[in-house]
Enzyme design. Structure first.
Site, PDB file in Angstrom:
ATOM      1  NE  ARG A 190      -4.362  -1.417   0.106  1.00 10.99           N
ATOM      2  CZ  ARG A 190      -4.475  -2.548  -0.732  1.00 10.99           C
ATOM      3  NH1 ARG A 190      -3.654  -2.755  -1.784  1.00 10.99           N
ATOM      4  NH2 ARG A 190      -5.610  -3.136  -0.614  1.00 10.99           N
ATOM      5  CD  GLU A 242      -3.346   3.058  -5.286  1.00  2.96           C
ATOM      6  OE1 GLU A 242      -4.383   2.652  -5.652  1.00  2.96           O
ATOM      7  OE2 GLU A 242      -2.178   2.696  -4.879  1.00  2.96           O
ATOM      8  CG  HIS A 289      -3.740  -0.842  -6.551  1.00  2.52           C
ATOM      9  ND1 HIS A 289      -4.068   0.037  -5.500  1.00  2.52           N
ATOM     10  CD2 HIS A 289      -3.790  -2.208  -6.302  1.00  2.52           C
ATOM     11  CE1 HIS A 289      -4.362  -1.183  -4.526  1.00  2.52           C
ATOM     12  NE2 HIS A 289      -4.259  -2.128  -4.889  1.00  2.52           N
TER      13      HIS A 289
HETATM   14  N1  LIG Z   1      -1.265  -4.323  -5.262  1.00 13.36           N
HETATM   15  C1  LIG Z   1      -2.102  -5.073  -5.042  1.00 13.36           C
HETATM   16  O1  LIG Z   1      -3.080  -5.271  -5.944  1.00 13.36           O
HETATM   17  C2  LIG Z   1      -2.592  -5.737  -4.251  1.00 13.36           C
HETATM   18  C3  LIG Z   1      -2.927  -7.189  -4.293  1.00 13.36           C
HETATM   19  C4  LIG Z   1      -2.981  -8.084  -3.101  1.00 13.36           C
HETATM   20  C5  LIG Z   1      -2.547  -7.685  -1.751  1.00 13.36           C
HETATM   21  N2  LIG Z   1      -2.034  -6.207  -1.578  1.00 13.36           N
HETATM   22  C6  LIG Z   1      -1.590  -5.884  -0.217  1.00 13.36           C
HETATM   23  O2  LIG Z   1      -0.733  -6.780   0.280  1.00 13.36           O
HETATM   24  C7  LIG Z   1      -1.244  -7.176   1.770  1.00 13.36           C
HETATM   25  C8  LIG Z   1      -0.617  -8.454   2.389  1.00 13.36           C
HETATM   26  O3  LIG Z   1      -1.540  -9.532   1.675  1.00 13.36           O
HETATM   27  P1  LIG Z   1      -1.491 -10.823   2.252  1.00 13.36           P
HETATM   28  O4  LIG Z   1      -2.531 -11.695   1.501  1.00 13.36           O
HETATM   29  O5  LIG Z   1      -0.093 -11.353   2.146  1.00 13.36           O
HETATM   30  O6  LIG Z   1      -1.874 -10.679   3.770  1.00 13.36           O
HETATM   31  P2  LIG Z   1      -1.135 -11.683   4.919  1.00 13.36           P
HETATM   32  O7  LIG Z   1      -2.385 -11.126   6.084  1.00 13.36           O
HETATM   33  O8  LIG Z   1      -1.449 -12.906   4.714  1.00 13.36           O
HETATM   34  O9  LIG Z   1       0.127 -11.031   5.293  1.00 13.36           O
HETATM   35  C9  LIG Z   1       0.251 -10.042   6.058  1.00 13.36           C
HETATM   36  C10 LIG Z   1       1.709 -10.197   6.930  1.00 13.36           C
HETATM   37  O10 LIG Z   1       1.934  -8.942   7.270  1.00 13.36           O
HETATM   38  C11 LIG Z   1       2.135  -9.020   8.739  1.00 13.36           C
HETATM   39  N3  LIG Z   1       2.136  -7.908   9.387  1.00 13.36           N
HETATM   40  C12 LIG Z   1       0.936  -6.817   9.628  1.00 13.36           C
HETATM   41  N4  LIG Z   1       1.316  -5.742  10.110  1.00 13.36           N
HETATM   42  C13 LIG Z   1       2.701  -5.780  10.279  1.00 13.36           C
HETATM   43  C14 LIG Z   1       3.542  -4.937  10.626  1.00 13.36           C
HETATM   44  N5  LIG Z   1       3.056  -3.755  11.218  1.00 13.36           N
HETATM   45  N6  LIG Z   1       4.946  -5.045  10.552  1.00 13.36           N
HETATM   46  C15 LIG Z   1       5.201  -6.131  10.243  1.00 13.36           C
HETATM   47  N7  LIG Z   1       4.597  -7.231   9.733  1.00 13.36           N
HETATM   48  C16 LIG Z   1       3.245  -7.178   9.845  1.00 13.36           C
HETATM   49  C17 LIG Z   1       1.378 -10.106   9.262  1.00 13.36           C
HETATM   50  O11 LIG Z   1       1.512 -10.731  10.523  1.00 13.36           O
HETATM   51  C18 LIG Z   1       1.158 -11.067   8.101  1.00 13.36           C
HETATM   52  O12 LIG Z   1       2.080 -12.118   8.221  1.00 13.36           O
HETATM   53  C19 LIG Z   1      -2.770  -6.652   1.681  1.00 13.36           C
HETATM   54  O13 LIG Z   1      -2.833  -6.242   2.948  1.00 13.36           O
HETATM   55  C20 LIG Z   1      -2.603  -5.549   0.596  1.00 13.36           C
HETATM   56  O14 LIG Z   1      -2.512  -4.351   1.118  1.00 13.36           O
HETATM   57  C21 LIG Z   1      -1.862  -5.576  -2.791  1.00 13.36           C
HETATM   58  O1  LIG Z   2      -5.594  -5.694  -1.455  1.00  5.84           O
HETATM   59  C1  LIG Z   2      -5.868  -6.152  -2.791  1.00  5.84           C
HETATM   60  O2  LIG Z   2      -6.777  -7.374  -2.718  1.00  5.84           O
HETATM   61  C2  LIG Z   2      -5.627  -5.401  -3.893  1.00  5.84           C
HETATM   62  O3  LIG Z   2      -5.402  -4.130  -3.678  1.00  5.84           O
HETATM   63  C3  LIG Z   2      -6.945  -5.405  -4.876  1.00  5.84           C
HETATM   64  O4  LIG Z   2      -6.812  -6.648  -5.628  1.00  5.84           O
HETATM   65  C4  LIG Z   2      -6.809  -4.162  -5.891  1.00  5.84           C
HETATM   66  O5  LIG Z   2      -8.140  -4.118  -6.395  1.00  5.84           O
HETATM   67  P1  LIG Z   2      -8.755  -3.016  -7.327  1.00  5.84           P
HETATM   68  O6  LIG Z   2      -7.944  -1.850  -6.960  1.00  5.84           O
HETATM   69  O7  LIG Z   2      -8.482  -3.354  -8.580  1.00  5.84           O
HETATM   70  O8  LIG Z   2     -10.105  -2.802  -6.860  1.00  5.84           O
END
Ligand SMILES: NC(=O)c1ccc[n+]([C@@H]2O[C@H](COP(=O)([O-])OP(=O)(O)OC[C@H]3O[C@@H](n4cnc5c(N)ncnc54)[C@H](O)[C@@H]3O)[C@@H](O)[C@H]2O)c1
Ligand SMILES: O=C(O)[C@H](O)[C@H](O)COP(=O)(O)O
Length: 321
Positions: free
Chosen positions: A241, A270, A288
Site C-alpha cells: 500500500r 490513487e 495497482h
Molecule cells: N497491489 C495489489 O493489487 C495488492 C494485491 C493483493 C494484496 N495487496 C496488499 O498486500 C497485503 C498483504 O496481503 P497478504 O494476503 O499477504 O496478507 P497476510 O495477512 O497474509 O500477510 C500480511 C503479513 O504482514 C504482517 N504484518 C502486519 N502488520 C505488520 C507490521 N506492522 N509489521 C510487520 N508485519 C506486519 C502479518 O503478520 C502478516 O504475516 C494486503 O493487505 C494488501 O494491502 C496488494
Molecule cells: O488488496 C487487494 O486485494 C488489492 O489491492 C486489490 O486486488 C486491488 O483491486 P482494485 O484496485 O482493482 O479494486
C-alpha cells in the site's frame, strides 16, 4: 412480485462470469462503473440491500459506515486488503466484513517479482529506447542494470504474499531476510532469516519488498531514515500500500542516487498519483494491478459472492476479517 432472492449491491464492475452468477443467484444491482462510497450508500438504501460487494475504491470510513442503512448485514470486499474501510466501525454496527485472501496471492507475488526484475534490469528504459531507435543509447555505461540473481532480498510482511515472493526469490538464488509482526515457524521460514525489527534488517537489504497491510495500523514504515538505512544502490519494491511510504522521501532517495531504482504498483493517492515518479527514469510504474489477471479477478469476485451467499443464507462467512 418481489424477487425471493437476497438483495445485494455490487458496487464495482465484476468479470463476465461473476456478473452472470450475481444476476442468477441474487436480486442484484450491478454497478456499470465502480461506485463511490456515496453512490454505494444511496444505492444500498434504495435497493434495501442485505449485502454490499465493494473494492478498494469504495472508501467506507467511520462516517460512511454510520450512513449505511441498518439492513446491510455484510460488506464483502473483493480484495484482500481492507484498509479502505473501517472494519471496527462496521463490526460495531453489527455488520460482517469479509475479504478475498489466497486467491490473489500468486498473481500479486508475480507482479511484485516483475517489478523487482524490471527495476533491477531497467526493462522500461530499454523498451522505450527500442521504440525510439536502438542505436540511440545501447552500450552507454549508464544503461547498465543491477543483477538480481544472488542478491539479498528483505521482505516486510511475511504472510501469504510475502512467502510467495520468497518462494520466487529462492529460484533466483537470493538470500532472504524478513521482518514480520510474529516470527514464522521454521517450516514456513524455509531458511529465510528473521529480524525482530525493520530497522535492524534494512542495512542488509540490497532489495526490499513490502507485503504488509497498509492503513493507520501500519503507519509510515518507509520514511527518510528508513530509506537512508538501506545500502546505497538498493532497489525498492512496493505492491502493498502507498500509505506505508513517505513519497517525498522515496523521491529524494531515487533522485539522489541512494536508491538504484524502484518498482511501484501502489501510491498514497490513487489514481491521482504523484507524477514526479513518472519523470524519473529509475522507477517502473504499474497502476495497482497486482491482482489484475482474468483468472484472479474471477476468483476474487467468486469468493466475494461465496461470502455473500453464505451470510445471506444464514451461514458463517468463509473469510471474516
Ligand atoms: N497491489 C495489489 O493489487 C495488492 C494485491 C493483493 C494484496 N495487496 C496488499 O498486500 C497485503 C498483504 O496481503 P497478504 O494476503 O499477504 O496478507 P497476510 O495477512 O497474509 O500477510 C500480511 C503479513 O504482514 C504482517 N504484518 C502486519 N502488520 C505488520 C507490521 N506492522 N509489521 C510487520 N508485519 C506486519 C502479518 O503478520 C502478516 O504475516 C494486503 O493487505 C494488501 O494491502 C496488494
Ligand atoms: O488488496 C487487494 O486485494 C488489492 O489491492 C486489490 O486486488 C486491488 O483491486 P482494485 O484496485 O482493482 O479494486
Amino acid at each position: 412480485m418481489p424477487s425471493p432472492l437476497p438483495r445485494i449491491l455490487v458496487a464495482r464492475r465484476l468479470t463476465q462470469a461473476a456478473t452472470e452468477r450475481a444476476r442468477r443467484d441474487f436480486d442484484a444491482i450491478l454497478a456499470e462503473q465502480d461506485m463511490t462510497a456515496e453512490e454505494a450508500i444511496a444505492a444500498a438504501a434504495a435497493h434495501q440491500a442485505e449485502a454490499l460487494l465493494i473494492g478498494p475504491k469504495v472508501k467506507l470510513d467511520e462516517a460512511a459506515i454510520a450512513r449505511l442503512p441498518a439492513h446491510v448485514k455484510l460488506i464483502a470486499n473483493s480484495s484482500v486488503g481492507y484498509d479502505h474501510m473501517d472494519a471496527e466501525a462496521a463490526r460495531a454496527r453489527g455488520m460482517l466484513v469479509t475479504n478475498t485472501p489466497d486467491v490473489l496471492t500468486d498473481c500479486t507475488a508475480d507482479l511484485a517479482f516483475l517489478l523487482l526484475l524490471a527495476a533491477c534490469r531497467r526493462a522500461h528504459e530499454y523498451e522505450a529506447l527500442m521504440r525510439q531507435g536502438w542505436r540511440k543509447g545501447l552500450g552507454l555505461p549508464d544503461m547498465l542494470g543491477v543483477r538480481p540473481s544472488g542478491k539479498t532480498l528483505g521482505i516486510v510482511g511475511m504472510g501469504r504474499i510475502g512467502r510467495a515472493m520468497a518462494q520466487r526469490a529462492r529460484g533466483f538464488g537470493m538470500r532472504i531476510l524478513y521482518h514480520n509482526r510474529n516470527r514464522l515457524a521454521p517450516e514456513l521460514e524455509q531458511g529465510a532469516e528473521y529480524f525482530p525489527t525493520v530497522a535492524e534488517m534494512l542495512p542488509h537489504c540490497q532489495i526490499l519488498s513490502l507485503h504488509l497491510p497498509g492503513g493507520a495500523r501500519s503507519g509510515v514504515l518507509m520514511d527518510r531514515a528508513a530509506f537512508a538505512a538501506l545500502p546505497k544502490g538498493a532497489v525498492f519494491v512496493n505492491t502493498a500500500r502507498g500509505s506505508l511510504v513517505d513519497e517525498d522521501a522515496l523521491l529524494e532517495a531515487l533522485t539522489s542516487g541512494h536508491l538504484f531504482a524502484a518498482g511501484l504498483d501502489v501510491f498514497r493517492k490513487e489514481p491521482d498519483y504523484d507524477t514526479r515518479f513518472a519523470a524519473l527514469p529509475n522507477v517502473f510504474l504499474t497502476p495497482h494491478v497486482a491482482s489484475a489477471t482474468l483468472e484472479t479477478r474471477d476468483a476474487m469476485a467468486m469468493r466475494a459472492l461465496d461470502n455473500i451467499a453464505a451470510v445471506t443464507a444464514g451461514r458463517a462467512p468463509l473469510d471474516p476479517v
